[in-house]
Scaffold this motif. Sequence first.
Motif, PDB file in Angstrom:
ATOM      1  N   THR A   1     -63.855  20.561  25.528  1.00  0.00           N
ATOM      2  CA  THR A   1     -64.002  21.038  24.150  1.00  0.00           C
ATOM      3  C   THR A   1     -62.997  20.329  23.241  1.00  0.00           C
ATOM      4  O   THR A   1     -63.333  19.908  22.136  1.00  0.00           O
ATOM      5  CB  THR A   1     -63.828  22.567  24.065  1.00  0.00           C
ATOM      6  OG1 THR A   1     -62.722  22.963  24.876  1.00  0.00           O
ATOM      7  CG2 THR A   1     -65.075  23.277  24.549  1.00  0.00           C
ATOM      8  N   GLY A   2     -61.760  20.153  23.727  1.00  0.00           N
ATOM      9  CA  GLY A   2     -60.735  19.460  22.938  1.00  0.00           C
ATOM     10  C   GLY A   2     -61.165  18.027  22.640  1.00  0.00           C
ATOM     11  O   GLY A   2     -61.003  17.538  21.521  1.00  0.00           O
ATOM     12  N   GLY A   3     -61.727  17.344  23.651  1.00  0.00           N
ATOM     13  CA  GLY A   3     -62.198  15.969  23.477  1.00  0.00           C
ATOM     14  C   GLY A   3     -63.287  15.899  22.425  1.00  0.00           C
ATOM     15  O   GLY A   3     -63.299  14.995  21.579  1.00  0.00           O
TER      16      GLY A   3
ATOM     17  N   PHE B   1     -63.752  18.056  19.983  1.00  0.00           N
ATOM     18  CA  PHE B   1     -63.150  18.312  18.666  1.00  0.00           C
ATOM     19  C   PHE B   1     -62.459  17.053  18.145  1.00  0.00           C
ATOM     20  O   PHE B   1     -62.606  16.706  16.972  1.00  0.00           O
ATOM     21  CB  PHE B   1     -62.139  19.466  18.740  1.00  0.00           C
ATOM     22  CG  PHE B   1     -62.770  20.815  18.971  1.00  0.00           C
ATOM     23  CD1 PHE B   1     -63.969  21.152  18.361  1.00  0.00           C
ATOM     24  CD2 PHE B   1     -62.159  21.754  19.791  1.00  0.00           C
ATOM     25  CE1 PHE B   1     -64.556  22.392  18.574  1.00  0.00           C
ATOM     26  CE2 PHE B   1     -62.736  23.000  20.012  1.00  0.00           C
ATOM     27  CZ  PHE B   1     -63.932  23.316  19.399  1.00  0.00           C
ATOM     28  N   ARG B   2     -61.724  16.366  19.013  1.00  0.00           N
ATOM     29  CA  ARG B   2     -61.030  15.138  18.569  1.00  0.00           C
ATOM     30  C   ARG B   2     -62.035  14.084  18.095  1.00  0.00           C
ATOM     31  O   ARG B   2     -61.821  13.399  17.098  1.00  0.00           O
ATOM     32  CB  ARG B   2     -60.149  14.580  19.695  1.00  0.00           C
ATOM     33  CG  ARG B   2     -58.800  15.271  19.796  1.00  0.00           C
ATOM     34  CD  ARG B   2     -57.872  14.573  20.777  1.00  0.00           C
ATOM     35  NE  ARG B   2     -58.383  14.638  22.140  1.00  0.00           N
ATOM     36  CZ  ARG B   2     -58.284  15.714  22.918  1.00  0.00           C
ATOM     37  NH1 ARG B   2     -57.685  16.789  22.483  1.00  0.00           N
ATOM     38  NH2 ARG B   2     -58.767  15.696  24.138  1.00  0.00           N
TER      39      ARG B   2
ATOM     40  N   VAL C   1     -56.565  21.907  15.569  1.00  0.00           N
ATOM     41  CA  VAL C   1     -56.259  20.961  16.647  1.00  0.00           C
ATOM     42  C   VAL C   1     -54.908  20.291  16.397  1.00  0.00           C
ATOM     43  O   VAL C   1     -54.083  20.172  17.304  1.00  0.00           O
ATOM     44  CB  VAL C   1     -57.386  19.910  16.775  1.00  0.00           C
ATOM     45  CG1 VAL C   1     -57.005  18.830  17.782  1.00  0.00           C
ATOM     46  CG2 VAL C   1     -58.693  20.592  17.181  1.00  0.00           C
TER      47      VAL C   1
ATOM     48  N   GLY D   1     -52.048  22.698  17.053  1.00  0.00           N
ATOM     49  CA  GLY D   1     -51.966  23.299  18.383  1.00  0.00           C
ATOM     50  C   GLY D   1     -52.444  24.738  18.435  1.00  0.00           C
ATOM     51  O   GLY D   1     -52.312  25.410  19.450  1.00  0.00           O
ATOM     52  N   ARG D   2     -53.019  25.215  17.305  1.00  0.00           N
ATOM     53  CA  ARG D   2     -53.593  26.570  17.329  1.00  0.00           C
ATOM     54  C   ARG D   2     -54.991  26.504  17.913  1.00  0.00           C
ATOM     55  O   ARG D   2     -55.630  25.455  17.884  1.00  0.00           O
ATOM     56  CB  ARG D   2     -53.672  27.122  15.897  1.00  0.00           C
ATOM     57  CG  ARG D   2     -52.341  27.603  15.357  1.00  0.00           C
ATOM     58  CD  ARG D   2     -52.316  27.544  13.846  1.00  0.00           C
ATOM     59  NE  ARG D   2     -53.237  28.495  13.252  1.00  0.00           N
ATOM     60  CZ  ARG D   2     -53.861  28.275  12.087  1.00  0.00           C
ATOM     61  NH1 ARG D   2     -53.687  27.138  11.438  1.00  0.00           N
ATOM     62  NH2 ARG D   2     -54.662  29.182  11.593  1.00  0.00           N
ATOM     63  N   LEU D   3     -55.474  27.642  18.412  1.00  0.00           N
ATOM     64  CA  LEU D   3     -56.821  27.654  18.960  1.00  0.00           C
ATOM     65  C   LEU D   3     -57.850  27.621  17.841  1.00  0.00           C
ATOM     66  O   LEU D   3     -57.703  28.294  16.817  1.00  0.00           O
ATOM     67  CB  LEU D   3     -57.041  28.911  19.814  1.00  0.00           C
ATOM     68  CG  LEU D   3     -56.282  28.975  21.134  1.00  0.00           C
ATOM     69  CD1 LEU D   3     -56.655  30.242  21.887  1.00  0.00           C
ATOM     70  CD2 LEU D   3     -56.530  27.750  21.997  1.00  0.00           C
ATOM     71  N   VAL D   4     -58.887  26.841  18.034  1.00  0.00           N
ATOM     72  CA  VAL D   4     -60.029  26.842  17.129  1.00  0.00           C
ATOM     73  C   VAL D   4     -60.691  28.222  17.247  1.00  0.00           C
ATOM     74  O   VAL D   4     -60.782  28.764  18.350  1.00  0.00           O
ATOM     75  CB  VAL D   4     -61.007  25.703  17.540  1.00  0.00           C
ATOM     76  CG1 VAL D   4     -62.323  25.800  16.799  1.00  0.00           C
ATOM     77  CG2 VAL D   4     -60.344  24.349  17.328  1.00  0.00           C
TER      78      VAL D   4
ATOM     79  N   VAL E   1     -66.083  27.582  18.745  1.00  0.00           N
ATOM     80  CA  VAL E   1     -66.088  27.059  20.113  1.00  0.00           C
ATOM     81  C   VAL E   1     -67.370  27.496  20.824  1.00  0.00           C
ATOM     82  O   VAL E   1     -68.036  26.692  21.489  1.00  0.00           O
ATOM     83  CB  VAL E   1     -64.851  27.558  20.891  1.00  0.00           C
ATOM     84  CG1 VAL E   1     -64.798  26.923  22.265  1.00  0.00           C
ATOM     85  CG2 VAL E   1     -63.575  27.268  20.132  1.00  0.00           C
TER      86      VAL E   1
ATOM     87  N   GLY F   1     -60.729  22.849  29.650  1.00  0.00           N
ATOM     88  CA  GLY F   1     -60.080  23.405  28.453  1.00  0.00           C
ATOM     89  C   GLY F   1     -60.919  24.480  27.785  1.00  0.00           C
ATOM     90  O   GLY F   1     -60.716  24.807  26.615  1.00  0.00           O
ATOM     91  N   PHE F   2     -61.842  25.018  28.508  1.00  0.00           N
ATOM     92  CA  PHE F   2     -62.711  26.093  28.024  1.00  0.00           C
ATOM     93  C   PHE F   2     -63.133  26.940  29.220  1.00  0.00           C
ATOM     94  O   PHE F   2     -63.444  26.352  30.262  1.00  0.00           O
ATOM     95  CB  PHE F   2     -63.944  25.522  27.327  1.00  0.00           C
ATOM     96  CG  PHE F   2     -64.989  26.572  27.019  1.00  0.00           C
ATOM     97  CD1 PHE F   2     -64.941  27.300  25.844  1.00  0.00           C
ATOM     98  CD2 PHE F   2     -66.003  26.856  27.936  1.00  0.00           C
ATOM     99  CE1 PHE F   2     -65.884  28.281  25.580  1.00  0.00           C
ATOM    100  CE2 PHE F   2     -66.941  27.840  27.674  1.00  0.00           C
ATOM    101  CZ  PHE F   2     -66.876  28.547  26.499  1.00  0.00           C
TER     102      PHE F   2
ATOM    103  N   ARG G   1     -60.799  29.537  26.714  1.00  0.00           N
ATOM    104  CA  ARG G   1     -59.364  29.708  26.498  1.00  0.00           C
ATOM    105  C   ARG G   1     -59.030  31.115  26.009  1.00  0.00           C
ATOM    106  O   ARG G   1     -57.848  31.419  25.826  1.00  0.00           O
ATOM    107  CB  ARG G   1     -58.871  28.699  25.471  1.00  0.00           C
ATOM    108  CG  ARG G   1     -58.262  27.426  26.109  1.00  0.00           C
ATOM    109  CD  ARG G   1     -58.124  26.483  24.970  1.00  0.00           C
ATOM    110  NE  ARG G   1     -57.053  25.551  24.968  1.00  0.00           N
ATOM    111  CZ  ARG G   1     -57.239  24.231  25.177  1.00  0.00           C
ATOM    112  NH1 ARG G   1     -58.386  23.763  25.553  1.00  0.00           N
ATOM    113  NH2 ARG G   1     -56.237  23.392  25.021  1.00  0.00           N
TER     114      ARG G   1
ATOM    115  N   ARG H   1     -50.830  11.661  22.872  1.00  0.00           N
ATOM    116  CA  ARG H   1     -51.922  12.021  21.970  1.00  0.00           C
ATOM    117  C   ARG H   1     -51.327  12.474  20.637  1.00  0.00           C
ATOM    118  O   ARG H   1     -50.156  12.838  20.577  1.00  0.00           O
ATOM    119  CB  ARG H   1     -52.686  13.189  22.624  1.00  0.00           C
ATOM    120  CG  ARG H   1     -54.183  13.088  22.514  1.00  0.00           C
ATOM    121  CD  ARG H   1     -54.837  14.056  23.443  1.00  0.00           C
ATOM    122  NE  ARG H   1     -54.610  15.449  23.053  1.00  0.00           N
ATOM    123  CZ  ARG H   1     -54.995  16.482  23.777  1.00  0.00           C
ATOM    124  NH1 ARG H   1     -55.595  16.274  24.923  1.00  0.00           N
ATOM    125  NH2 ARG H   1     -54.776  17.719  23.370  1.00  0.00           N
TER     126      ARG H   1
ATOM    127  N   ASP I   1     -51.606  15.186  18.958  1.00  0.00           N
ATOM    128  CA  ASP I   1     -51.057  16.550  18.933  1.00  0.00           C
ATOM    129  C   ASP I   1     -50.032  16.764  20.047  1.00  0.00           C
ATOM    130  O   ASP I   1     -49.764  17.878  20.446  1.00  0.00           O
ATOM    131  CB  ASP I   1     -52.183  17.595  19.024  1.00  0.00           C
ATOM    132  CG  ASP I   1     -53.042  17.446  20.284  1.00  0.00           C
ATOM    133  OD1 ASP I   1     -53.009  16.355  20.886  1.00  0.00           O
ATOM    134  OD2 ASP I   1     -53.717  18.408  20.659  1.00  0.00           O
TER     135      ASP I   1
END
Length: 167
Positions: free
Chosen positions: A13-15, A17-18, A35, A38-41, A46, A66-67, A69, A110, A112
């Motif tokens: 999920t992070g990938g 989003f990036r 992102v 560093g807070r959760l979306v 999600v 990463g999911f 979370r 990275r 973040d």
Amino acid sequence: MLVERLQITHVSTGGLFRQAIEEGTPAGTEVREYVESGRLVPDHLVTQLVEGLVAGQQGRGICFDGFPRTLAQAEALDQVLTGHSASVHMVLALDLPDEVALSRLMSRGRDDDDYATARYRLEVYQATTAPLIRYYKERGLLARVDGNSDIDTVAQRIDEALQAVAA
Ligand code: AMP
């Protein structure tokens, strides 16, 4: 290594989003501040993303990275999968001392991964994501692995742990 061996799809999920942020899509604009800090979306964004991905898989296995979370995400995942006559088969938790995690993040570089944001992500993990260990343990789905070794050793441990859960 895992998705290659099991021939399943890798979904980070992070990938995603990036990637959306980099491409400047509306979704990317919506998640950017989360992102980067560093807070959760927020859960609904999600879950929306994951819903679409599961629908597009047509039964092929997925390795989520990463999911989920949050507890709400875990419950939403169960619901989405049930709608496709599917379910979570196993959950892998990699244990790592904070200091080791931080030093790995600092060498990865990275956007973040500045020290303060990385520390904050660990705090968010403890407060919001760690409770999922119990959620999946209670359901007999949890495989816990010591991630504090080199890649080949950890890969070997993961194989063994997954076989134990699958047995
Ligand atoms: P990751 O690549 O998994 O380290 O995720 C990077 C960032 O993306 C996180 O710090 C969050 O801001 C966001 N993110 C990724 N996955 C999730 C998720 N499942 N729930 C909420 N936010 C997420």
